[in-house]
Design an enzyme around this catalytic site. Structure first.
Site, PDB file in Angstrom:
ATOM      1  N   GLU A 211       3.019  15.977   2.813  1.00 35.39           N
ATOM      2  CA  GLU A 211       4.193  15.942   2.403  1.00 35.39           C
ATOM      3  C   GLU A 211       4.784  14.890   1.814  1.00 35.39           C
ATOM      4  O   GLU A 211       4.456  13.754   2.250  1.00 35.39           O
ATOM      5  CB  GLU A 211       4.956  16.338   3.749  1.00 35.39           C
ATOM      6  CG  GLU A 211       6.471  16.550   3.966  1.00 35.39           C
ATOM      7  CD  GLU A 211       6.959  16.775   5.121  1.00 35.39           C
ATOM      8  OE1 GLU A 211       8.262  17.550   5.240  1.00 35.39           O
ATOM      9  OE2 GLU A 211       6.480  16.392   6.444  1.00 35.39           O
TER      10      GLU A 211
ATOM     11  N   LYS B 187      10.334  24.352   1.944  1.00 35.69           N
ATOM     12  CA  LYS B 187      10.127  24.383   3.583  1.00 35.69           C
ATOM     13  C   LYS B 187      11.388  25.195   4.113  1.00 35.69           C
ATOM     14  O   LYS B 187      12.402  25.023   3.563  1.00 35.69           O
ATOM     15  CB  LYS B 187      10.587  22.836   3.920  1.00 35.69           C
ATOM     16  CG  LYS B 187      10.305  22.647   5.239  1.00 35.69           C
ATOM     17  CD  LYS B 187      10.430  21.022   5.637  1.00 35.69           C
ATOM     18  CE  LYS B 187      10.023  20.650   7.031  1.00 35.69           C
ATOM     19  NZ  LYS B 187       9.971  19.267   7.055  1.00 35.69           N
TER      20      LYS B 187
ATOM     21  N   CYS C 116       5.022  21.052   7.428  1.00 32.30           N
ATOM     22  CA  CYS C 116       5.468  20.351   8.668  1.00 32.30           C
ATOM     23  C   CYS C 116       6.008  21.016   9.810  1.00 32.30           C
ATOM     24  O   CYS C 116       5.356  21.618  10.465  1.00 32.30           O
ATOM     25  CB  CYS C 116       6.343  19.040   8.264  1.00 32.30           C
ATOM     26  SG  CYS C 116       6.385  17.588   9.427  1.00 32.30           S
TER      27      CYS C 116
END
EC number: 3.5.1.3
Length: 280
Positions: A47, A116, A157
Site C-alpha cells: 500500500e 479503497k 488494508c
C-alpha cells in the site's frame, strides 16, 4: 524448482518507503525485476508504495492514472512479462483523492483499477487516531482480474476487516485475494494475521497481504510482516519488518482438495441468508 500446472509463484515486495517519490518507484522496479528472475508470475507492491503514508502526504504525492508512477509499473510488468499488482498510490481524479491499486498484465496493459472502498478512520484512545477521510474519498466498485492461473480479488488494508468483500470476491470465482496494506503497531500485532487467516478459512482461498517495511522514524510506522495464508488457514510465508521480497508457491490443487473435503459453498443456507453485491 519446477512448478506444476496447478502451482504458480507469488512474490510480495515489502518495500522501504522514503520521502522521495522517484527513489521509491526506482527501487520498487528493481525489486520487481529481481522477483521475476526468481520465477514469480504475480508480483505485488505494498500500500502507498510511492509515498509516505499519511493524510498530509496524499495531496502532495497524488497523481493521475495513467501517470508517472503507473507508467513505470506498466513498463516493468511488460519487461518482466508478469502480472503486477501495483500496491497502491494516492490518485487524483476530478478534484478528488483516492487510495488506488492498479494491476498490469505481462504486455503492460492496465487490467484493473481498485479504489479503497473502506476508509481507515479509527480512534483507539492513547494508541492511534487516524482519519483517511480527511483527504481521501472512498471508491465504490469491486475489482478482480484474471490470470492463466486463477482469478484474483483486490482489497486495500482496512478492507480486510470487512468479511463481505472477501465473500463477494469468492462468489465471483476468486481463488487468491491480495490486500496491499499498512497496519500499524497497535492493530498489526492484534489483528493483521488473524484477519488474513479468517478471510482465508471463511472463503477457502489464498490470502496475501503486502506491507511496507517498518520505518521507526516515519510519522506512521507500518507493522510489516507481509504474509501468505492458504485456504486451510496455515501461514505459508511471513516476512519480518525489514525490506525484503517474500515468495510463496500457490497450489490451486490444494485449494480444490480443501473445498472438496469441507464443501461449505454447497452447504450454505442461501434460503436463509445471503451476501449480495449492490453495484457491479
Amino acid at each position: 524448482m519446477a512448478l506444476s500446472e496447478f502451482t504458480f509463484r507469488l512474490a510480495l515486495i515489502q518495500l522501504h518507503i522514503s520521502s522521495i517519490k522517484s527513489e521509491n518507484v526506482t527501487r520498487a522496479c528493481s525489486l520487481i525485476r529481481e522477483a521475476a528472475t526468481q520465477g514469480a508470475k504475480i508480483v505485488s507492491l505494498p500500500e502507498c508504495f510511492n509515498s509516505p503514508y499519511g493524510v498530509k502526504y496524499f495531496p502532495e504525492y497524488a497523481e493521475k492514472i495513467p501517470g508517472e508512477s503507473t507508467q513505470k509499473l506498466s513498463e516493468v510488468a511488460k519487461e518482466c512479462s508478469i502480472y503486477l499488482i501495483g500496491g497502491s498510490i494516492p490518485e487524483e481524479d476530478a478534484g478528488k483523492l483516492y487510495n488506488t491499486c492498479t494491476v498490469f498484465g505481462p504486455d503492460g496493459t492496465l487490467l484493473a483499477k481498485y479504489r479503497k472502498i473502506h476508509l481507515f478512520d479509527i480512534d483507539v484512545p492513547g494508541k492511534i487516531t487516524f482519519q483517511e477521510s480527511k483527504t481521501l474519498s472512498p471508491g465504490d466498485s469491486f475489482s478482480t482480474f484474471d490470470t492463466p492461473y486463477c482469478r484474483v480479488g483486490l482489497g486495500i488494508c482496512y478492507d480486510m476487516r470487512f468479511a463481505e468483500l472477501a465473500q463477494i470476491y469468492t462468489q465471483r470465482g476468486c481463488q487468491l485475494l491480495v490486500y496491499p496494506g499498512a497496519f500499524n503497531l497497535t492493530t498489526g500485532p492484534a489483528h493483521w494475521e488473524l484477519l488474513q487467516r479468517g478471510r482465508a478459512v471463511d472463503n477457502q482461498v489464498y490470502v496475501a497481504t503486502v506491507s511496507p517495511a517498518r520505518d521507526d522514524k516515519a510519522s506512521y510506522v507500518a507493522w510489516g510482516h507481509s504474509t501468505v495464508v492458504n485456504p486451510w488457514g496455515e501461514v505459508l510465508a511471513k516476512a519480518g519488518t525489514e525490506e525484503t521480497i517474500m515468495y510463496s508457491d500457490i497450489d490451486l490443487k490444494k485449494l480444490a482438495e480443501i473445498r472438496q473435503q469441507i464443501p461449505i459453498f454447497r452447504q450454505k443456507r442461501s434460503d436463509l441468508y445471503a451476501v449480495e453485491m449492490k453495484k457491479p
